[in-house]
Design a protein around this motif. Structure first.
Motif, PDB file in Angstrom:
ATOM      1  N   LEU A   1       8.910  39.928   5.302  1.00  0.00           N
ATOM      2  CA  LEU A   1      10.253  39.442   5.616  1.00  0.00           C
ATOM      3  C   LEU A   1      10.337  37.949   5.858  1.00  0.00           C
ATOM      4  CD1 LEU A   1      11.501  42.228   8.093  1.00  0.00           C
ATOM      5  CD2 LEU A   1      12.013  42.006   5.654  1.00  0.00           C
ATOM      6  N   ILE A   2       9.200  37.280   6.043  1.00  0.00           N
ATOM      7  CA  ILE A   2       9.246  35.885   6.477  1.00  0.00           C
ATOM      8  C   ILE A   2       9.964  34.991   5.475  1.00  0.00           C
ATOM      9  CG2 ILE A   2       6.992  35.333   5.475  1.00  0.00           C
ATOM     10  CD1 ILE A   2       8.599  33.929   8.704  1.00  0.00           C
ATOM     11  N   GLY A   3       9.847  35.282   4.199  1.00  0.00           N
ATOM     12  CA  GLY A   3      10.492  34.438   3.204  1.00  0.00           C
ATOM     13  C   GLY A   3      11.921  34.820   2.908  1.00  0.00           C
ATOM     14  N   SER A   4      12.196  36.124   2.876  1.00  0.00           N
ATOM     15  CA  SER A   4      13.516  36.596   2.463  1.00  0.00           C
ATOM     16  C   SER A   4      14.482  36.799   3.627  1.00  0.00           C
ATOM     17  CB  SER A   4      13.374  37.909   1.689  1.00  0.00           C
ATOM     18  OG  SER A   4      12.695  38.888   2.481  1.00  0.00           O
ATOM     19  N   HIS A   5      13.980  37.295   4.769  1.00  0.00           N
ATOM     20  CA  HIS A   5      14.859  37.590   5.916  1.00  0.00           C
ATOM     21  C   HIS A   5      14.211  37.123   7.218  1.00  0.00           C
ATOM     22  CE1 HIS A   5      16.011  40.503   2.767  1.00  0.00           C
ATOM     23  NE2 HIS A   5      17.243  40.352   3.247  1.00  0.00           N
ATOM     24  N   PRO A   6      14.011  35.831   7.391  1.00  0.00           N
ATOM     25  CA  PRO A   6      13.340  35.344   8.608  1.00  0.00           C
ATOM     26  C   PRO A   6      14.122  35.627   9.884  1.00  0.00           C
ATOM     27  CG  PRO A   6      14.281  33.519   7.375  1.00  0.00           C
ATOM     28  CD  PRO A   6      14.393  34.723   6.499  1.00  0.00           C
ATOM     29  N   LEU A   7      15.461  35.571   9.802  1.00  0.00           N
ATOM     30  CA  LEU A   7      16.259  35.844  10.996  1.00  0.00           C
ATOM     31  C   LEU A   7      16.104  37.296  11.432  1.00  0.00           C
ATOM     32  CD1 LEU A   7      18.283  34.891  13.098  1.00  0.00           C
ATOM     33  CD2 LEU A   7      20.134  35.441  11.494  1.00  0.00           C
ATOM     34  N   LEU A   8      16.101  38.222  10.485  1.00  0.00           N
ATOM     35  CA  LEU A   8      15.883  39.631  10.801  1.00  0.00           C
ATOM     36  C   LEU A   8      14.501  39.835  11.418  1.00  0.00           C
ATOM     37  CD1 LEU A   8      16.683  42.618  10.711  1.00  0.00           C
ATOM     38  CD2 LEU A   8      15.826  42.687   8.348  1.00  0.00           C
ATOM     39  N   LEU A   9      13.511  39.159  10.864  1.00  0.00           N
ATOM     40  CA  LEU A   9      12.152  39.265  11.402  1.00  0.00           C
ATOM     41  C   LEU A   9      12.083  38.724  12.821  1.00  0.00           C
ATOM     42  CD1 LEU A   9       9.155  39.913  10.974  1.00  0.00           C
ATOM     43  CD2 LEU A   9       8.877  37.616  10.028  1.00  0.00           C
ATOM     44  N   GLU A  10      12.783  37.628  13.074  1.00  0.00           N
ATOM     45  CA  GLU A  10      12.805  37.063  14.428  1.00  0.00           C
ATOM     46  C   GLU A  10      13.448  38.038  15.407  1.00  0.00           C
ATOM     47  OE1 GLU A  10      14.317  33.064  16.807  1.00  0.00           O
ATOM     48  OE2 GLU A  10      15.323  33.698  14.967  1.00  0.00           O
ATOM     49  N   ILE A  11      14.545  38.660  15.001  1.00  0.00           N
ATOM     50  CA  ILE A  11      15.246  39.606  15.877  1.00  0.00           C
ATOM     51  C   ILE A  11      14.389  40.827  16.149  1.00  0.00           C
ATOM     52  CG2 ILE A  11      17.232  41.156  16.018  1.00  0.00           C
ATOM     53  CD1 ILE A  11      18.812  39.059  14.426  1.00  0.00           C
ATOM     54  N   LEU A  12      13.657  41.301  15.140  1.00  0.00           N
ATOM     55  CA  LEU A  12      12.861  42.520  15.291  1.00  0.00           C
ATOM     56  C   LEU A  12      11.559  42.292  16.042  1.00  0.00           C
ATOM     57  CD1 LEU A  12      13.233  44.169  11.759  1.00  0.00           C
ATOM     58  CD2 LEU A  12      14.304  44.895  13.899  1.00  0.00           C
ATOM     59  N   SER A  13      10.935  41.144  15.806  1.00  0.00           N
ATOM     60  CA  SER A  13       9.573  40.956  16.313  1.00  0.00           C
ATOM     61  C   SER A  13       9.400  39.800  17.277  1.00  0.00           C
ATOM     62  CB  SER A  13       8.612  40.741  15.133  1.00  0.00           C
ATOM     63  OG  SER A  13       8.879  39.498  14.496  1.00  0.00           O
ATOM     64  N   GLY A  14      10.296  38.810  17.258  1.00  0.00           N
ATOM     65  CA  GLY A  14      10.062  37.622  18.059  1.00  0.00           C
ATOM     66  C   GLY A  14       8.887  36.818  17.561  1.00  0.00           C
ATOM     67  N   SER A  15       8.573  36.948  16.275  1.00  0.00           N
ATOM     68  CA  SER A  15       7.443  36.239  15.676  1.00  0.00           C
ATOM     69  C   SER A  15       7.635  34.728  15.782  1.00  0.00           C
ATOM     70  CB  SER A  15       7.299  36.646  14.203  1.00  0.00           C
ATOM     71  OG  SER A  15       6.465  35.755  13.500  1.00  0.00           O
ATOM     72  N   THR A  16       6.585  34.032  16.208  1.00  0.00           N
ATOM     73  CA  THR A  16       6.656  32.576  16.312  1.00  0.00           C
ATOM     74  C   THR A  16       6.882  31.941  14.951  1.00  0.00           C
ATOM     75  OG1 THR A  16       5.185  32.610  18.237  1.00  0.00           O
ATOM     76  CG2 THR A  16       5.445  30.515  17.098  1.00  0.00           C
ATOM     77  N   LEU A  17       6.227  32.471  13.924  1.00  0.00           N
ATOM     78  CA  LEU A  17       6.422  31.962  12.571  1.00  0.00           C
ATOM     79  C   LEU A  17       7.876  32.127  12.139  1.00  0.00           C
ATOM     80  CD1 LEU A  17       5.308  30.797   9.966  1.00  0.00           C
ATOM     81  CD2 LEU A  17       4.642  33.114   9.282  1.00  0.00           C
ATOM     82  N   ALA A  18       8.465  33.264  12.483  1.00  0.00           N
ATOM     83  CA  ALA A  18       9.874  33.489  12.146  1.00  0.00           C
ATOM     84  C   ALA A  18      10.773  32.522  12.916  1.00  0.00           C
ATOM     85  CB  ALA A  18      10.260  34.936  12.443  1.00  0.00           C
ATOM     86  N   GLU A  19      10.435  32.250  14.164  1.00  0.00           N
ATOM     87  CA  GLU A  19      11.239  31.330  14.973  1.00  0.00           C
ATOM     88  C   GLU A  19      11.219  29.921  14.385  1.00  0.00           C
ATOM     89  OE1 GLU A  19      10.252  33.844  19.033  1.00  0.00           O
ATOM     90  OE2 GLU A  19       9.276  31.908  18.644  1.00  0.00           O
ATOM     91  N   VAL A  20      10.041  29.488  13.942  1.00  0.00           N
ATOM     92  CA  VAL A  20       9.943  28.167  13.311  1.00  0.00           C
ATOM     93  C   VAL A  20      10.751  28.140  12.020  1.00  0.00           C
ATOM     94  CG1 VAL A  20       8.364  26.521  12.241  1.00  0.00           C
ATOM     95  CG2 VAL A  20       7.691  27.695  14.349  1.00  0.00           C
ATOM     96  N   THR A  21      10.649  29.212  11.242  1.00  0.00           N
ATOM     97  CA  THR A  21      11.370  29.275   9.972  1.00  0.00           C
ATOM     98  C   THR A  21      12.880  29.271  10.185  1.00  0.00           C
ATOM     99  OG1 THR A  21       9.532  30.553   9.030  1.00  0.00           O
ATOM    100  CG2 THR A  21      11.617  30.565   7.820  1.00  0.00           C
TER     101      THR A  21
END
Length: 237
Positions: free
Chosen positions: A52-72
């Motif tokens: 999801l990091i490339g296509s839906h980073p906001l969804l990934l951030e909401i689901l996981s709180g991933s730091t990589l997603a937050e930066v993206t």
């Protein structure tokens, strides 16, 4: 000191391995179920990061709180696609959703919660090491107090141990939640801010990685399966 040869009534009692003692109450079962849910949720999210990091980073951030997603998402905010305040707020719930469970474990089980989180090795060396670490954690909780929860992401310790130590110290749930929110903001905010500062180059890098997302997902799943299989083999030997 009691001697094992003094008869059955004089022998040392068998150590209780379970953190709740001999009998688990309803609260103990709920905590165990929530900890199991935390582990399962974490395992499910691992393959979602490359997917999801490339296509839906906001969804990934909401689901996981991933730091990589937050930066993206912060980088996308720089491009005007997401409001900056929302980019920060979106990462808060998933990042801190299970924190209170570890506080509750520490509050209910005391230092036995620390022993559970530190490992379950039964060798004398493992037990002694675990005892020493638990004592250090209790001292750190007393020394840093509320500041330890706020700075949990920046201290050289797993955050779950800090949260359990906070519960062990007698901190109230309301106080813990407020401090945990502040600490999470101090972590998510700079991560999003980093992406915002980088801007489009960060988005371009993520899009390049996205071309290999399927391969990365397969690799992550295989690594998880291999690690679990190795643990089972070690447990049987």
């Amino acid at each position: 000191m009691r001697l094992a040869t003094d008869g059955p009534d004089q022998q040392e009692p068998r150590p209780v391995r379970a953190p709740w003692g001999h009998t688990a109450g309803r609260a103990d079962k709920v905590i165990v179920a929530l900890l199991a849910l935390y582990v399962a949720y974490s395992l499910v999210l691992w393959p979602l990061v490359p997917a999801l990091i490339g296509s839906h980073p906001l969804l990934l951030e909401i689901l996981s709180g991933s730091t990589l997603a937050e930066v993206t998402v912060g980088a996308h905010s720089r491009l005007g696609e997401v409001p900056l305040w929302f980019a920060v707020a979106a990462g808060l719930p998933a990042t801190m959703i299970f924190d209170w469970v570890f506080w509750w474990a520490g509050r209910r089980w005391g230092d036995r919660a620390l022993h559970l989180l530190l490992g379950r090795g039964s060798s004398p060396r493992s037990v002694a090491r675990r005892e020493a670490r638990a004592v250090r954690l209790e001292r750190l909780a007393e020394r840093y107090g509320p500041a330890g929860v706020v700075l949990a992401y920046y201290l050289p310790l797993p955050t779950v141990l800090i949260y359990a130590a906070a519960g062990l110290s007698g901190m109230r749930l309301r106080t813990f939640l407020v401090l945990d929110l502040l600490g999470t903001l101090l972590w998510v905010g700079p991560a999003v801010g980093l992406g915002y500062a980088i801007g489009k180059p960060a988005v371009d890098v993520v899009h390049r990685i996205d071309h290999y997302s399927t391969l990365l997902t397969i690799v992550v799943v295989l690594v998880v399966i291999g690690a679990q299989a190795r643990r089972r083999r070690q447990a049987l030997t």
